[in-house]
Design a protein around this motif. Structure first.
Motif, PDB file in Angstrom:
ATOM      1  N   THR A 225       0.722  -1.220   0.173  1.00 14.78           N
ATOM      2  CA  THR A 225       0.098  -0.008   0.089  1.00 14.78           C
ATOM      3  C   THR A 225       0.961   1.305  -0.231  1.00 14.78           C
ATOM      4  O   THR A 225       0.433   2.206   0.256  1.00 14.78           O
ATOM      5  CB  THR A 225      -0.974   0.183   1.364  1.00 14.78           C
TER       6      THR A 225
ATOM      7  N   GLN B 249      -0.376   5.286  -1.143  1.00 18.18           N
ATOM      8  CA  GLN B 249      -1.454   5.478  -0.993  1.00 18.18           C
ATOM      9  C   GLN B 249      -2.064   6.344  -0.275  1.00 18.18           C
ATOM     10  O   GLN B 249      -2.926   7.272  -0.356  1.00 18.18           O
ATOM     11  CB  GLN B 249      -2.410   4.135  -0.709  1.00 18.18           C
TER      12      GLN B 249
ATOM     13  N   ASN C  84      -5.190  10.870   1.029  1.00 20.82           N
ATOM     14  CA  ASN C  84      -5.640   9.450   1.134  1.00 20.82           C
ATOM     15  C   ASN C  84      -6.302   9.078  -0.507  1.00 20.82           C
ATOM     16  O   ASN C  84      -7.454   9.574  -0.950  1.00 20.82           O
ATOM     17  CB  ASN C  84      -6.760   9.199   2.035  1.00 20.82           C
ATOM     18  N   LYS C  85      -5.125   8.596  -1.100  1.00 21.74           N
ATOM     19  CA  LYS C  85      -5.779   8.156  -2.776  1.00 21.74           C
ATOM     20  C   LYS C  85      -7.018   7.223  -2.710  1.00 21.74           C
ATOM     21  O   LYS C  85      -7.944   7.488  -3.601  1.00 21.74           O
ATOM     22  CB  LYS C  85      -4.519   7.541  -3.497  1.00 21.74           C
ATOM     23  N   PRO C  86      -6.831   6.309  -1.936  1.00 22.16           N
ATOM     24  CA  PRO C  86      -8.093   5.194  -2.117  1.00 22.16           C
ATOM     25  C   PRO C  86      -9.354   6.045  -1.743  1.00 22.16           C
ATOM     26  O   PRO C  86     -10.452   5.504  -2.253  1.00 22.16           O
ATOM     27  CB  PRO C  86      -7.490   3.960  -1.348  1.00 22.16           C
ATOM     28  N   GLN C  87      -9.265   6.787  -0.893  1.00 23.63           N
ATOM     29  CA  GLN C  87     -10.584   7.403  -0.238  1.00 23.63           C
ATOM     30  C   GLN C  87     -10.899   8.510  -1.033  1.00 23.63           C
ATOM     31  O   GLN C  87     -11.876   9.168  -0.692  1.00 23.63           O
ATOM     32  CB  GLN C  87     -10.624   7.671   1.087  1.00 23.63           C
ATOM     33  N   ASN C  88      -9.810   9.019  -1.963  1.00 23.20           N
ATOM     34  CA  ASN C  88     -10.004  10.332  -2.573  1.00 23.20           C
ATOM     35  C   ASN C  88     -10.030  11.551  -1.719  1.00 23.20           C
ATOM     36  O   ASN C  88     -11.149  12.469  -1.885  1.00 23.20           O
ATOM     37  CB  ASN C  88     -11.071  10.076  -3.608  1.00 23.20           C
TER      38      ASN C  88
END
Lengths: 241, 241, 241, 241
Positions: free
Chosen positions: D149, D152, D176-180
């Motif tokens: 990860t 990310q 936080n890329k996954p949560q944008n």
């Protein structure tokens, strides 16, 4: 071997894990005088044996700075005490801060079997913690001092401020005449790393003088190593190598 | 007597060994108020006897600076406490840092039987630890203060920065009218030595005020000497000589 | 009453003895919340009673500065903790440094029954210990804050550097509207006295935040006063008067 | 909800009471990793369960700074130790100072369920405590470092001096890329608040390095959490959210 990103030096929290996962030629703890690792060198065996009799319960903790050409590890070596008639104790030998240098032998790979030791005395620690951002100092040790081997090994530690005032170089030079070697190990410290060292050394200094045990007799000296006889090797851990 | 190289002052680790091997006229520990050495002076015998009843377990540790004309030893003297009705304790007398000066009587040879004492109070320690690299201060003590012997002995301690800002002179002058003596003892401190003293005194100061026992009641006061009656001599260790 | 020479302020070691010999109108310890002296004021009786139930063993130690027009005494007031389900403890209320001022009512004679209190919070201590030699700061307290008595009593403490940079004035002004009084108490501190205060407050600060008990769980919180119910008076010792 | 006067920030003594009386969306202690509150997030459950087995007796104490747009809470996270054959202990993982930021969601109202964590390493603490009144520094963390990860989540903490030299801004940016999401939380510190933080961090630093347990073996490591297996989540409390 695992390769670390530049973030490594920024998040010291992960440092220990990484070391465990990586394979090394030697390890700072591997030849620690109080460890029971097999890789311990012959010259320290007597000393180690004595200490192994100790009931245990001591804590060993070093502050490490790993850089491109070498690594530097430091930890306090406590003073020793002698019991006097009255049942009281008198400090026998002052403590020191033991510096251990190891050369890099690859990317983030250090050879601790080629370590060099330098025990900072109380007064040397005093010099170090009072250094201004552009100051420098140098210390000279002769492990054979006062013995027939005087002058055979000469160690000098130079602490020099970076020209921009942002940190210091710790550079150890060890000239060993009998072995005809001349080792030079240098580790740059950032301002933050030097600040950690200063704070930790300032904290430890009263303990190295035994003053923490004067102000708090509950601390006791039972857990502090007390050699039965004056043992040159025990007296200077710098001899270890 | 063994002669030391210039490395001596650089490797304090070996200091204690050397002292043991060398023969001296007196010793800093020899006339220590809590020791049981025979060489102790008559004037302190009462005090010593009281303390000998103590169950033991205390730790004595001094920081020494040995120089050409004199040596200076320092160690904390803890405060005393009085038990009050509630079962709690109130600090009775503040602690101090006891300075002991001894004149040199040969190369690296000091006569501790001719020692002179000066007990730094909390406020005097405050002045000392806030000295800038070019500052100076001076303290005056009269051991006979508030008694019929007032003015008979006058002590002054001057702490003066070296003109180059690299260290300080600690100079004690004791004028004793009844004995018609005028002793002057001066010990130069390097920056490193002064830094050790500052760090150690800053560490000890809260203990001298009793604040370490306020924040940590576990420390207890049981091991701290509590005189049954107010005893002038016990109150000023400076009288010892 | 005994008269002291100028040496008095130079040898704090004798301070306590002198105080005991002299007769005073009140005494810093006389109306101490934890003492059992008869002279205690009515307004603090409830609080004192609660504490008297305590098993004892606590240590009380103040640092005093006695000057011409007033005296100032300071000591740490430890934080309180609450036990949570897990058997662990959470800090309930931060500690403080309690300052007690008393006016002079004659030469070296202070009336502690007219004392005024000011509890320095952690952040106020932070401001104080970071003061440069020419800096000043001022704090405002309202003991009735958040209650129906808000605004009735206003306290302000000003810490002002001497114009020559050699020390500070601690000046407390208390305006009590219901009693129609306006007290002003000012105590000059020398550089040495301020340095003692800074060192002692820096030492105490981690304890006031509870961090000494985080790093050393052995300290325990058992000896720390824990009020059963949130008690306004217990919460602000400043109300004591 | 109760409204506080400007005096609030001046008398930290009352801070805790006020928090208890006011109703909040979350609470700094509510989602504390060692608390047993129901609101704890799933991702930390394993870790919490392990700790619950602990016999209790630990102390939790944070220093909080509450400002207009966000609040910042800090507390020491102690190092962990591993027992070695000899019965001695070696420090396994260094401690840190955990910073917890929470956004304001109204006047003096903070949403601790939206907290962001940042664990200051020893070296980062060294940088922080050596900052001059006009200095700045920035630290970068990647909680996924060394794992799949990595990259990310990116955290950066900037500590910037106010232009007038009277304090600092602590600004945390979490991408936080996954949560944008892109969170930015900034808390201004006064000189006094920064001084408290510096003093508390300087106090804690030797403990985070384990040096307090080297100088005082009585402290023990029994009360310090020792994970049975190397657990990524336990190793970085920053993952908690």
């Amino acid at each position: 071997m695992m390769k670390l990103t530049r973030l490594f030096s920024r998040n010291q929290l992960f440092e220990q894990i990484v070391w465990k996962k990586a394979g090394y030629v030697g390890h700072p703890l591997g030849s620690h005088p109080f460890s029971s690792n097999a890789g311990i060198s012959d010259s320290t065996q007597n000393f180690t044996r004595t200490v192994t009799k100790n009931a245990g319960g001591r804590v060993f903790a070093s502050y490490h700075v790993y850089k491109g050409k070498a690594a530097l590890s430091m930890e306090p070596c406590m003073p020793t005490f002698t019991k006097v008639e009255s049942g009281n104790f008198i400090m026998d030998r002052r403590g020191s801060i033991m510096l251990t240098f190891a050369p890099a032998v690859g990317e983030r790979k250090y050879d601790w079997t080629r370590k060099q030791l330098f025990a900072l005395s109380a007064t040397e620690i005093g010099s170090l913690i009072s250094l201004g951002p552009r100051d420098s100092c140098e210390f000279f040790h002769d492990p054979g001092m006062l013995s027939s081997t005087a002058g055979q090994v000469r160690k000098s530690l130079a602490i020099k401020a970076h020209t921009d005032g942002n940190g210091y170089f710790f550079s150890l030079n060890v000239v060993n005449k009998p072995q005809n070697t001349n080792d030079y190990l240098s580790v740059p410290f950032t301002t933050g790393e030097f600040s950690v060292m200063k704070t930790a050394c300032s904290f430890a200094l009263p303990s190295l003088l035994g003053w923490d045990r004067v102000t708090n007799p509950n601390l006791g000296v039972g857990s502090v190593f007390q050699p039965k006889k004056i043992d040159r090797e025990a007296l200077s851990l710098e001899w270890e190598r």
